[in-house]
Design a protein around this motif. Structure first.
Motif, PDB file in Angstrom:
ATOM      1  N   ILE A   5       0.867  -1.118  -0.009  1.00 24.92           N
ATOM      2  CA  ILE A   5      -0.083   0.203  -0.025  1.00 24.92           C
ATOM      3  C   ILE A   5       0.905   1.351  -0.162  1.00 24.92           C
ATOM      4  O   ILE A   5       0.703   1.983  -0.684  1.00 24.92           O
ATOM      5  CB  ILE A   5      -1.026  -0.076   1.128  1.00 24.92           C
ATOM      6  CG1 ILE A   5      -2.134  -0.977   0.977  1.00 24.92           C
ATOM      7  CG2 ILE A   5      -1.883   1.427   1.289  1.00 24.92           C
ATOM      8  CD1 ILE A   5      -2.979  -1.401   2.283  1.00 24.92           C
ATOM      9  N   ARG A  21      -9.360   4.101   9.114  1.00 25.36           N
ATOM     10  CA  ARG A  21      -8.317   3.989   8.242  1.00 25.36           C
ATOM     11  C   ARG A  21      -8.667   3.000   6.705  1.00 25.36           C
ATOM     12  O   ARG A  21      -8.417   3.713   5.839  1.00 25.36           O
ATOM     13  CB  ARG A  21      -7.197   2.796   8.807  1.00 25.36           C
ATOM     14  CG  ARG A  21      -6.415   3.490   9.971  1.00 25.36           C
ATOM     15  CD  ARG A  21      -5.586   2.446  10.508  1.00 25.36           C
ATOM     16  NE  ARG A  21      -4.659   2.868  11.646  1.00 25.36           N
ATOM     17  CZ  ARG A  21      -4.074   2.043  12.325  1.00 25.36           C
ATOM     18  NH1 ARG A  21      -3.895   0.689  11.989  1.00 25.36           N
ATOM     19  NH2 ARG A  21      -3.318   2.531  13.507  1.00 25.36           N
ATOM     20  N   VAL A  22      -9.489   1.977   7.032  1.00 24.79           N
ATOM     21  CA  VAL A  22      -9.956   1.205   5.738  1.00 24.79           C
ATOM     22  C   VAL A  22     -10.634   2.055   4.968  1.00 24.79           C
ATOM     23  O   VAL A  22     -10.525   2.225   3.667  1.00 24.79           O
ATOM     24  CB  VAL A  22     -10.602  -0.091   6.193  1.00 24.79           C
ATOM     25  CG1 VAL A  22     -10.965  -0.722   4.756  1.00 24.79           C
ATOM     26  CG2 VAL A  22      -9.703  -0.931   7.056  1.00 24.79           C
ATOM     27  N   LEU A  24      -8.594   5.023   3.217  1.00 20.81           N
ATOM     28  CA  LEU A  24      -7.676   4.415   2.219  1.00 20.81           C
ATOM     29  C   LEU A  24      -8.631   4.173   0.863  1.00 20.81           C
ATOM     30  O   LEU A  24      -7.940   4.426  -0.349  1.00 20.81           O
ATOM     31  CB  LEU A  24      -6.889   3.196   2.818  1.00 20.81           C
ATOM     32  CG  LEU A  24      -5.805   3.258   3.519  1.00 20.81           C
ATOM     33  CD1 LEU A  24      -5.312   1.682   4.035  1.00 20.81           C
ATOM     34  CD2 LEU A  24      -4.681   3.998   2.832  1.00 20.81           C
ATOM     35  N   ARG A  25      -9.715   3.335   0.827  1.00 21.38           N
ATOM     36  CA  ARG A  25     -10.319   3.107  -0.360  1.00 21.38           C
ATOM     37  C   ARG A  25     -11.017   4.337  -0.732  1.00 21.38           C
ATOM     38  O   ARG A  25     -10.892   4.398  -2.181  1.00 21.38           O
ATOM     39  CB  ARG A  25     -11.625   2.064   0.083  1.00 21.38           C
ATOM     40  CG  ARG A  25     -11.163   0.802   0.502  1.00 21.38           C
ATOM     41  CD  ARG A  25     -12.125  -0.295   1.155  1.00 21.38           C
ATOM     42  NE  ARG A  25     -11.634  -1.460   1.298  1.00 21.38           N
ATOM     43  CZ  ARG A  25     -12.175  -2.326   1.926  1.00 21.38           C
ATOM     44  NH1 ARG A  25     -13.145  -2.188   2.616  1.00 21.38           N
ATOM     45  NH2 ARG A  25     -11.820  -3.610   2.262  1.00 21.38           N
ATOM     46  N   ALA A  40      -8.093   5.901  -2.664  1.00 23.59           N
ATOM     47  CA  ALA A  40      -7.721   5.296  -3.977  1.00 23.59           C
ATOM     48  C   ALA A  40      -8.605   5.499  -5.201  1.00 23.59           C
ATOM     49  O   ALA A  40      -8.139   6.091  -6.234  1.00 23.59           O
ATOM     50  CB  ALA A  40      -7.640   3.677  -3.670  1.00 23.59           C
ATOM     51  N   GLY A  48      -2.604   8.176   2.164  1.00 22.69           N
ATOM     52  CA  GLY A  48      -2.160   6.820   2.133  1.00 22.69           C
ATOM     53  C   GLY A  48      -0.863   6.267   2.872  1.00 22.69           C
ATOM     54  O   GLY A  48      -0.782   5.526   3.763  1.00 22.69           O
ATOM     55  N   ALA A  99      -0.466   4.013   6.447  1.00 23.29           N
ATOM     56  CA  ALA A  99       0.176   2.887   6.544  1.00 23.29           C
ATOM     57  C   ALA A  99       1.336   2.911   7.468  1.00 23.29           C
ATOM     58  O   ALA A  99       1.506   1.708   8.124  1.00 23.29           O
ATOM     59  CB  ALA A  99       0.989   2.767   4.831  1.00 23.29           C
ATOM     60  N   VAL A 105      -5.138  -1.064  -3.893  1.00 23.62           N
ATOM     61  CA  VAL A 105      -5.487  -0.601  -2.621  1.00 23.62           C
ATOM     62  C   VAL A 105      -6.681  -0.861  -2.172  1.00 23.62           C
ATOM     63  O   VAL A 105      -7.013  -1.065  -0.904  1.00 23.62           O
ATOM     64  CB  VAL A 105      -5.067   1.108  -2.439  1.00 23.62           C
ATOM     65  CG1 VAL A 105      -5.624   1.644  -1.146  1.00 23.62           C
ATOM     66  CG2 VAL A 105      -3.546   1.273  -2.768  1.00 23.62           C
ATOM     67  N   ALA A 143      -7.019  -2.729   1.306  1.00 26.04           N
ATOM     68  CA  ALA A 143      -6.919  -1.796   2.421  1.00 26.04           C
ATOM     69  C   ALA A 143      -7.316  -2.410   3.923  1.00 26.04           C
ATOM     70  O   ALA A 143      -6.832  -1.749   4.834  1.00 26.04           O
ATOM     71  CB  ALA A 143      -8.235  -0.817   2.032  1.00 26.04           C
ATOM     72  N   SER A 144      -8.191  -3.359   3.862  1.00 24.73           N
ATOM     73  CA  SER A 144      -8.539  -4.233   5.301  1.00 24.73           C
ATOM     74  C   SER A 144      -7.286  -4.599   5.847  1.00 24.73           C
ATOM     75  O   SER A 144      -7.378  -4.653   7.203  1.00 24.73           O
ATOM     76  CB  SER A 144      -9.421  -5.219   5.064  1.00 24.73           C
ATOM     77  OG  SER A 144      -8.785  -6.234   4.120  1.00 24.73           O
TER      78      SER A 144
END
Length: 462
Positions: free
Chosen positions: A293, A350-351, A354-355, A358, A391, A395, A451, A455-456
Motif C-alpha cells: 500500500i 483507516r480502511v 484508504l479506499r 484510492a 495513504g 500505512a 489498494v 486496505a483491510s
C-alpha cells in the motif's frame, strides 16, 4: 500511581505536539538539497545524465539506510537515533555540496551516499516516534506529522529561491540551514521519551478518562484461578521418607486466551526443535500488504513530483510556468488534506479513508490524462493530490500497531514506499520515452485497484 497519570498525559501531549515540528525540520533539510540542484548543475555544467548520478547515489544511500534502520532504531531508540542522525546530516550535506562543487566528484558522491544513509535512518526514527506518540495519545495524528514534512519541503524551496536570488553560495546556504535546523531539532528532543516503549505502554494502559481502557479492570486469570496453600506431597508407606523430593518455590502457570490454565511446556522460548525463527517483517503477511500500500501511494506521490509539469507541457501544450504551477497545486492539495486528515481518519476509519483515497486518486489521474484545458487539469491534479495525501501516513500508523516490532515494521514499510518514490519515477521516465509521459500515467491505475482490495490489512489492531 493514579496521581502520576495527569503528568504522563501532559508528557504525551507535549510529545505529540513536538513530532510535527520534527517532521518539518527534517523535511526542510532534505528540501534544501533539492532547492539548489539547478545551481549545482549550472556551476558544474553537468548534463542530465550526470545529475541523475547524483540523485542515484542519494537514492542508493537512502535505501541502504532503510534496510538497516529498523534494527538501529530498535536497538538505540528513536531519540538517540535522531540525535546522532541530526549531527551526521548537519555535517554531511554541506560537506557533500562543497566537495562536489570543488570538482572532487567521486569523494562528493561518497559523502552524498552517506548523507542519504543518515537521512533515511532519521526518517524512520521520526516515523517510529510519531507512531508511538500517536498510539500513546489514542487518536490519529500521523497525517498532521506528514503535513509538517510537506510544509518543511515547501519552505525549503522558498528559502532556496531567495538564496539563489541573493547569490548565496550553495555550501554556505546548506550549512546555514542545516545548523539552524539542527539547533531546533536538538532542542526538541527533550520532549521525546528516552524509553518510548515504556511511555507508550504506560499511556495506553492509562487510557483516556471514560474510555474502555480506563474502565474497571476485570480480574485476571491468576485472580480467577488462585494458586494458594501448600503443594501436596505423595508419601510412601507409613514411617518412610517421601517418594518424591519436596518442591519449594513458585510453579509457573500458563494461561490460554480464554483465561483458563493450561499445561505448561518445559521448552524455553527459542530452544530445541520448537524454537521460532527470529522475527522478520518481510515474513509477516500483514506488514507486506501494508508495505505494498505504501509502495502504491509512493508512486502516486513520486511520479507527479518528477514528471507532472513535463507531461502537461508536452502532452497538453502548457507553458513551463503553468506546468510548474500545476505541481504546486498538487502539493498544496496533499498538504491541506494531511492537515485535516486526523479528523477524517477518526470519523471514517483507516480502511474507509484508504479506499476512498484510492478512488479519488484514480479519478484525478484519469482526468489529468483525458480532460483537455486548464480547468480540467486543475481539477484532475487537485483530485490526484487529495487522493494521494493520506495513504502513506495511514500505512505508517498501521505498521506500528504492534509496539514490540514497530521499529522494524515501520522500516520495512518505509523501504517499500521510498523505494517506489525513488525508483518508480525512473521507470515512468523510461516508459514515457516510448509512449509519452501523459499516457504512461495509466500504469498507476492498477495500484489504485490493489489498494481497494488490500486496505483491510491496515485495520487497527490496538
Amino acid at each position: 500511581m493514579t496521581a502520576s497519570v495527569p503528568f504522563e498525559r501532559a508528557a504525551v501531549v507535549r510529545w505529540v505536539r513536538t513530532i510535527p515540528v520534527v517532521f518539518l525540520v527534517v523535511g526542510l533539510g532534505f528540501g534544501t538539497w533539492l532547492s539548489r540542484l539547478p545551481a549545482v548543475r549550472d556551476h558544474l555544467g553537468a548534463s542530465a545524465v550526470e545529475m541523475s548520478i547524483y540523485g542515484l547515489c542519494l537514492a542508493v544511500g537512502s535505501l541502504a539506510g532503510l534496510m538497516l534502520s529498523g534494527r538501529v532504531v530498535q536497538r538505540f531508540g528513536p531519540r538517540r537515533t535522531l540525535l546522532c542522525g541530526t549531527v551526521a546530516t548537519t555535517i554531511l550535506l554541506p560537506s557533500a555540496a562543497a566537495i562536489i562543487l570543488s570538482g572532487a566528484i567521486p569523494v562528493g558522491l561518497a559523502v552524498l551516499f552517506a548523507y542519504g544513509f543518515a537521512f533515511s535512518i532519521c526518517d524512520v526514527a521520526m516515523n517510529v516516534s510519531g507512531a508511538n506518540a500517536e498510539a500513546a495519545f489514542g487518536r490519529p495524528r500521523m497525517p498532521l506529522m506528514h503535513a509538517g514534512y510537506s510544509l518543511g519541503a515547501v519552505a525549503a524551496t522558498g528559502i532556496g529561491g531567495l538564496a539563489e536570488a541573493l547569490g548565496v553560495p550553495v555550501p554556505v546556504h546548506f550549512a546555514a540551514v542545516m545548523i539552524v535546523s539542527a539547533a531546533v531539532l536538538l532542542s526538541l528532543l527533550r520532549y521525546l521519551p528516552r524509553d518510548e516503549a515504556t511511555a507508550r505502554a504506560t499511556a495506553e494502559g492509562a487510557g483516556d478518562p471514560g474510555s474502555a481502557s480506563s474502565a474497571q479492570r476485570l480480574p485476571g486469570p491468576e485472580e480467577r484461578y488462585p494458586v494458594t496453600g501448600s503443594i501436596p506431597i505423595i508419601e510412601s508407606a507409613a514411617g518412610q521418607q517421601p517418594a518424591f523430593t519436596p518442591v519449594t518455590g513458585s510453579i509457573p502457570i500458563q494461561w490460554s486466551d480464554d483465561g483458563a490454565p493450561r499445561e505448561s511446556s518445559s521448552k524455553a522460548p527459542g530452544s530445541g526443535s520448537g524454537s521460532a525463527r527470529p522475527y522478520s517483517p518481510w515474513r509477516d503477511p500483514r506488514i507486506f500488504l501494508i508495505g505494498l500500500i505504501t509502495l502504491s501511494f509512493g508512486l502516486f506521490e513520486g511520479t507527479p513530483s518528477d514528471w507532472l509539469p513535463l507531461a502537461l507541457v508536452d502532452g497538453r501544450d502548457f507553458s513551463n510556468q503553468l506546468g510548474s504551477t500545476m505541481l504546486s497545486v498538487f502539493f498544496a492539495a496533499v498538504m491541506a488534506v494531511r492537515i485535516a486528515g486526523s479528523w477524517l481518519i477518526t470519523r471514517f476509519g483507516r480502511v474507509g479513508v484508504l479506499r476512498v483515497s484510492a478512488v479519488i486518486a484514480a479519478v484525478g489521474i484519469v482526468m489529468t490524462i483525458l480532460v483537455p484545458g486548464t480547468a480540467g487539469a486543475v481539477i484532475g491534479v487537485l483530485a490526484w493530490g487529495v487522493g494521494t495525501s493520506l495513504g502513506w501516513p495511514i500505512a505508517i500508523s498501521a505498521a506500528a500497531d504492534r509496539a514490540e516490532t514497530a521499529a522494524r515494521d515501520v522500516a520495512a514499510v518505509s523501504a517499500l514506499g521510498y523505494g517506489s518514490m525513488l525508483v518508480g519515477p525512473m521507470a515512468f521516465g523510461f516508459l514515457g520515452e516510448h509512449i509519452g509521459l501523459l499516457v504512461a500515467f495509466w500504469a498507476l491505475l492498477p495500484f489504485a485497484v490493489y489498494v481497494l482490495f488490500a486496505a483491510s490489512a491496515a485495520r487497527s489492531r490496538r
